[in-house]
Enzyme design. Structure first.
Site, PDB file in Angstrom:
ATOM      1  N   CYS A 192       0.830  -1.207   0.000  1.00 50.23           N
ATOM      2  CA  CYS A 192       0.000   0.000   0.000  1.00 50.23           C
ATOM      3  C   CYS A 192       0.868   1.262   0.000  1.00 50.23           C
ATOM      4  CB  CYS A 192      -0.928  -0.018   1.217  1.00 50.23           C
ATOM      5  SG  CYS A 192      -1.716   1.552   1.565  1.00 50.23           S
ATOM      6  N   GLY A 193       0.689   2.113  -1.023  1.00 49.05           N
ATOM      7  CA  GLY A 193       1.466   3.343  -1.119  1.00 49.05           C
ATOM      8  C   GLY A 193       1.222   4.295   0.042  1.00 49.05           C
ATOM      9  N   HIS A 194      -0.034   4.410   0.492  1.00 49.88           N
ATOM     10  CA  HIS A 194      -0.355   5.280   1.632  1.00 49.88           C
ATOM     11  C   HIS A 194       0.373   4.791   2.886  1.00 49.88           C
ATOM     12  CE1 HIS A 194      -3.375   7.431  -0.641  1.00 49.88           C
ATOM     13  NE2 HIS A 194      -3.950   6.284  -0.985  1.00 49.88           N
ATOM     14  N   CYS A 195       0.425   3.470   3.076  1.00 44.35           N
ATOM     15  CA  CYS A 195       1.116   2.900   4.240  1.00 44.35           C
ATOM     16  C   CYS A 195       2.613   3.193   4.172  1.00 44.35           C
ATOM     17  CB  CYS A 195       0.889   1.392   4.305  1.00 44.35           C
ATOM     18  SG  CYS A 195      -0.846   0.885   4.349  1.00 44.35           S
TER      19      CYS A 195
END
Length: 510
Positions: free
Chosen positions: A76-79
């Site tokens: 996950c890029g946000h993570c």
């Protein structure tokens, strides 16, 4: 020689067999070691963040009074963007000797924990207090280091500072541009408890409480009241507590959010989050060029009209050559259109344009009231139709041509609403072209597409990309949203069945 060869091969086989056996033993021992590590309740750390899994989660809860856990997915890029801020927050809290601790769980690997806590998106942060795992609190703060630290600090100690005399109260009021003080004659009462709950969530401003009679008198109060103190606009805004209804958490939060904003905001990188998180249903925008002294004078009448609509309409000044330049395409504008006025309904992004040659406070007030009363039609964006818009298999629609194509009573029209930057739209583009090629010779079927970022429709609001709508032939202006698989064969079944997917017969096992 034959015997020597036989003996050599036999010896070699024994050696290889022993090596293979030794390799299998080592591999089995390593596997058992890994399983022991997974099954252990030992808690390891990475960058001051506890690494949690199904076997050490209970221990972590028992050892830490306040535990904020990030449920993440490695891909996950946000993570990935949150990870360094989360680690920095963990380090700052540890340096403060805070009882608050941060942990993380790979929700894609620890599926039992993800299921137990209802994790459906990443990252999701939940706070566990006093070892209780049945009712964790969902994190509501900003996704950055200071946001996490402030949110956790409010939950470590009392969420509001007790002010006991006029000197400490005055110091508190002057400490920042915005402060909130709850004046309660009973700090153990229901109203005060609601106030503490609101204070725990609104971590971007300091909260204080007072019950001393001298403080009620000093600030001109006779009953329980929440006061917002500001170093701009009105010095003090009072919200008296209803003696019958008490305080409502959501309403108090809304009032504080609304009145903590300046009467007229300037749209900047620093204020954009405040503007969009205020949850004010309408935004009135004055677009101007701040390098023009003549245009700057328009702010006076703009401000004069703002007070009447506070809480219902947020007044915002947008510099077309500054930070506001990025939002101009959303309005179909260029810097040369300034000065101009627009009102936006935030629930559906409908835009309303005011006459550009009238900027008086009376004219602004009249225009806004007319929009609120439903007497003004929205100003809809539309690109110009390409010259070849109807010669290709996929027809290219714009706002100006939509009605004549979509609601043609002799045609069944299947339209893709897309955004040029949308990766999902790009992924299905080939399938849409193939579908159009398949039906290009069907006189009663039209396959079309419309850039929904450059074209707006009065009665259709597009909330996500791509959105697929089917407009069947015949009267009635009917519309069916397509929500199934996005491939050519399923699209074809949908079209051949008149805008619904055929019911597949149940699979019967032998």
């Amino acid at each position: 020689l034959v015997w020597l060869l036989v003996l050599s091969l036999a010896w070699l086989g024994l050696v290889l067999g022993d090596e293979q056996k030794d390799g299998e033993v080592v591999a089995e021992e390593e596997k058992e070691k890994e399983e022991d590590e997974v099954l252990s309740d030992e808690i390891k750390e990475e960058d001051n963040v506890l690494v949690l899994h199904e076997h050490n989660f209970a221990r972590a809860l028992s050892e830490h009074q306040l535990l904020l856990v990030e449920f993440y997915a490695p891909w996950c890029g946000h993570c990935q963007r949150l990870a360094p801020a989360f680690a920095q927050a963990a380090a700052e809290l540890r340096n403060e000797s805070s009882p608050a601790q941060l942990g993380k769980v790979d929700a894609t690997a620890q599926t039992a924990l993800a299921t137990e806590f209802g994790i459906t998106s990443y990252p999701t942060l939940k706070l566990f207090r006093d070892g209780n795992r049945t009712h964790p609190l969902t994190y509501t703060g900003r996704m950055d280091t200071q946001g996490i630290v402030r949110w956790m600090r409010r939950r470590v100690g009392p969420s509001a500072t007790l002010l006991q005399d006029t000197d400490t109260a005055a110091t508190f009021v002057n400490s920042q541009d915005l402060v909130v003080i709850g004046f309660f004659k009973d700090l153990g009462g229901k109203a005060a408890q609601v106030f503490y709950e609101v204070a725990a969530e609104m971590v971007d401003m300091p909260f204080g409480v007072a019950e001393a009679a001298e403080l009620f008198q000093a600030y001109g109060l006779s009953a329980d009241t929440v006061c917002l103190f500001k170093k701009f606009d009105d010095r003090q805004t009072d919200f008296p507590v209803d003696p019958e209804q008490g305080l409502d958490t959501a309403e108090l939060t809304r009032l504080l959010r609304v009145h903590s904003l300046q009467l007229v905001m300037e749209f900047t990188e620093e204020t954009s989050n405040q503007i969009f998180s205020a949850k004010i249903p309408h935004h009135m925008l004055l677009f101007l060029n701040k390098s023009s002294s003549e245009q700057l004078l328009l702010q006076d009448s703009f401000r004069a009209a703002a007070g009447v609509f506070r809480g219902e309409v947020l007044f915002v000044v947008v510099d077309v050559n500054g930070h506001g330049a990025d939002v101009l395409p959303f309005f179909g504008m260029t810097p040369t259109d300034a000065p101009t006025l627009r009102l936006v309904k935030m629930e559906n992004n409908r835009k309303y344009q005011m006459d550009q040659d009238v900027f008086s406070d009376t004219a602004i007030h009249t225009f806004i009231q007319a929009v609120l009363d439903g007497k003004v039609k929205p100003h809809l964006l539309s690109a110009e139709p390409p010259e070849d818009w109807d010669t290709r298999p996929v027809k290219v629609l714009v706002g100006k041509t939509f009605e004549q194509v979509a609601y043609d009573e002799t045609k069944n029209v299947f339209i893709k609403f897309y955004a040029p930057w949308c990766s999902h739209c790009q992924a299905m583009a080939a399938a849409w072209e193939e579908l159009a090629e398949r039906y290009k010779d069907h006189k009663d079927i039209v396959i079309a597409e419309m850039d929904a970022t450059a074209n707006e429709l009065e009665n259709i609001t597009i909330h996500g990309f791509p959105t697929l709508h089917y407009f069947p032939a015949g009267p009635g202006r009917k519309m069916v949203e397509y929500k199934s698989t996005r491939d050519v064969e399923t699209f074809s079944k949908f079209l051949e069945n008149g805008g619904t997917l055929p019911v597949e017969p149940p699979v019967v096992s032998e």
